[in-house]
Design a protein around this motif. Structure first.
Motif, PDB file in Angstrom:
ATOM      1  N   ASN A  85      10.496  82.250 124.310  1.00 54.55           N
ATOM      2  CA  ASN A  85      10.748  83.298 123.356  1.00 54.55           C
ATOM      3  C   ASN A  85       9.674  83.891 122.757  1.00 54.55           C
ATOM      4  O   ASN A  85       9.402  84.965 122.720  1.00 54.55           O
ATOM      5  CB  ASN A  85      11.869  82.750 122.345  1.00 54.55           C
ATOM      6  CG  ASN A  85      13.160  82.320 123.066  1.00 54.55           C
ATOM      7  OD1 ASN A  85      13.293  82.221 124.071  1.00 54.55           O
ATOM      8  ND2 ASN A  85      14.169  81.905 122.187  1.00 54.55           N
ATOM      9  N   ARG A 143       6.874  85.546 124.957  1.00 56.85           N
ATOM     10  CA  ARG A 143       7.399  86.714 125.436  1.00 56.85           C
ATOM     11  C   ARG A 143       7.410  87.651 124.279  1.00 56.85           C
ATOM     12  O   ARG A 143       6.613  88.988 124.753  1.00 56.85           O
ATOM     13  CB  ARG A 143       9.035  86.496 126.052  1.00 56.85           C
ATOM     14  CG  ARG A 143       9.490  87.985 126.342  1.00 56.85           C
ATOM     15  CD  ARG A 143      10.833  87.945 126.955  1.00 56.85           C
ATOM     16  NE  ARG A 143      11.833  87.341 125.790  1.00 56.85           N
ATOM     17  CZ  ARG A 143      12.769  88.614 125.127  1.00 56.85           C
ATOM     18  NH1 ARG A 143      12.038  89.653 125.249  1.00 56.85           N
ATOM     19  NH2 ARG A 143      13.386  88.146 124.162  1.00 56.85           N
ATOM     20  N   ARG A 172      16.137  87.508 129.144  1.00 58.90           N
ATOM     21  CA  ARG A 172      14.467  87.657 129.241  1.00 58.90           C
ATOM     22  C   ARG A 172      14.049  86.319 128.922  1.00 58.90           C
ATOM     23  O   ARG A 172      12.908  85.873 129.618  1.00 58.90           O
ATOM     24  CB  ARG A 172      14.161  88.539 128.310  1.00 58.90           C
ATOM     25  CG  ARG A 172      14.516  89.995 128.495  1.00 58.90           C
ATOM     26  CD  ARG A 172      14.001  91.005 127.520  1.00 58.90           C
ATOM     27  NE  ARG A 172      14.385  92.353 128.056  1.00 58.90           N
ATOM     28  CZ  ARG A 172      14.210  93.795 127.397  1.00 58.90           C
ATOM     29  NH1 ARG A 172      13.432  93.588 126.469  1.00 58.90           N
ATOM     30  NH2 ARG A 172      14.510  94.648 128.058  1.00 58.90           N
ATOM     31  N   ASN A 173      14.582  85.565 128.182  1.00 59.92           N
ATOM     32  CA  ASN A 173      13.658  84.382 127.672  1.00 59.92           C
ATOM     33  C   ASN A 173      14.074  83.133 128.648  1.00 59.92           C
ATOM     34  O   ASN A 173      13.239  82.456 129.001  1.00 59.92           O
ATOM     35  CB  ASN A 173      14.312  83.826 126.411  1.00 59.92           C
ATOM     36  CG  ASN A 173      13.736  84.593 125.252  1.00 59.92           C
ATOM     37  OD1 ASN A 173      12.822  85.283 125.413  1.00 59.92           O
ATOM     38  ND2 ASN A 173      14.771  84.799 124.325  1.00 59.92           N
ATOM     39  N   TRP A 200      14.146  83.915 132.066  1.00 61.10           N
ATOM     40  CA  TRP A 200      13.236  84.382 132.680  1.00 61.10           C
ATOM     41  C   TRP A 200      11.800  83.890 132.590  1.00 61.10           C
ATOM     42  O   TRP A 200      11.126  83.051 133.272  1.00 61.10           O
ATOM     43  CB  TRP A 200      13.107  85.838 133.069  1.00 61.10           C
ATOM     44  CG  TRP A 200      12.071  86.215 134.141  1.00 61.10           C
ATOM     45  CD1 TRP A 200      12.192  86.450 135.388  1.00 61.10           C
ATOM     46  CD2 TRP A 200      10.589  86.514 133.782  1.00 61.10           C
ATOM     47  NE1 TRP A 200      10.986  86.667 135.837  1.00 61.10           N
ATOM     48  CE2 TRP A 200       9.996  86.809 134.986  1.00 61.10           C
ATOM     49  CE3 TRP A 200       9.952  86.820 132.671  1.00 61.10           C
ATOM     50  CZ2 TRP A 200       8.554  87.199 134.978  1.00 61.10           C
ATOM     51  CZ3 TRP A 200       8.441  87.006 132.485  1.00 61.10           C
ATOM     52  CH2 TRP A 200       8.039  87.153 133.767  1.00 61.10           C
ATOM     53  N   MET A 201      11.512  83.886 131.152  1.00 65.72           N
ATOM     54  CA  MET A 201      10.105  83.443 130.818  1.00 65.72           C
ATOM     55  C   MET A 201      10.128  82.063 130.974  1.00 65.72           C
ATOM     56  O   MET A 201       8.905  81.471 131.270  1.00 65.72           O
ATOM     57  CB  MET A 201       9.926  84.199 129.257  1.00 65.72           C
ATOM     58  CG  MET A 201       8.604  83.727 128.740  1.00 65.72           C
ATOM     59  SD  MET A 201       7.293  85.000 129.359  1.00 65.72           S
ATOM     60  CE  MET A 201       5.766  84.227 129.084  1.00 65.72           C
TER      61      MET A 201
END
Lengths: 140, 140
Positions: free
Chosen positions: A11, A14, B108-109, B111-112
DNA sequence: TATTGTTATACTCTATAACTATA
DNA sequence: TATAGTTATAGAGTATAACAATA
């Protein structure tokens, strides 16, 4: 490393990358719209067809036609017939295109260097390692 | 650290951040357009007027009016009169807006986190340090 | 008179569908 | 018949200029 701390690293990292990216875009303003810079970027050191470029930019073929038209009009990209396949075109960066790309990069990198100015030798070494790690995982 | 290696660190780190940012955007696709997500993001934990939000997003006031209209129609943002200044409006995230924002961040996290999956404990520690350094310099 | 926000209008970037030329 | 690229058209997002309401 626990799952929780992997999540929190993901988190935070990113967000940090997105913050950098956003500030680069806002504060190191280029003379060219972002999508045009991005298209030029893909033509560095290689030639692509419009279709390949559209795919690389995750954009439709007609959109890329327009972008390329604009770049050709500005003299930044050359569009030639494909030697083997008459349906294809071949796009290459012109010397002017290379210059523009270099200048845009320069402005952005100067901004980034300013950001890192106050860091110690050790802190910069950490960022260097991290950069290499990021590039490594991004290859996948 | 020499000037040359500061420059090269700045260049490489900027590129790495932009690559992460770009791939997050492309691969962890959200149900909301990027500028709408970004606007919601600014309303986390605080209320802003349309003018403040426009400034934060580096966008014109009329553009922000349109974006806010859209978010209000979707029920993600509430627009109320300002208690003291009749010219202003006050924007706040609705519970639905908070939910959407949480979901977008989650995708998104995830994916990261996937990107960082294969790294060793030591490598992750480097990235954690680098993340904190980035956030530190971004404060300025 | 200055400021906040919205409306009017135009331009750019994007997409889908239809078309042309070549394989 | 399939593929690469372009043209036609329409839908978002953005900007500047003009306007309404309030300070």
């Amino acid at each position: 490393m626990s799952n929780a701390s992997l999540t929190s690293l993901a988190n935070d990292l990113r967000h940090a990358c997105q913050r950098v990216s956003r500030r680069v875009r806002f504060e190191a303003t280029a003379e060219l719209p972002p999508h045009q810079v991005s298209a030029l970027w893909n033509l560095q050191h290689k030639t692509l067809t419009p279709g390949e470029l559209a795919e690389a930019e995750r954009v439709s073929a007609p959109s890329m036609t327009k972008t390329v038209n604009c770049l050709v009009e500005k003299g930044l990209v050359a569009r030639a017939d494909h030697p083997d396949d008459g349906r294809c075109k071949v796009l290459t960066l012109t010397p002017a295109g290379e210059t523009v790309l270099r200048e845009v990069g320069q402005v952005r990198n100067d901004w980034m260097a300013g950001l890192l100015q106050g860091l110690s030798k050790e802190e910069r070494a950490v960022l260097r390692q991290a950069t290499d790690l990021l590039n490594q995982v991004l290859e996948n």
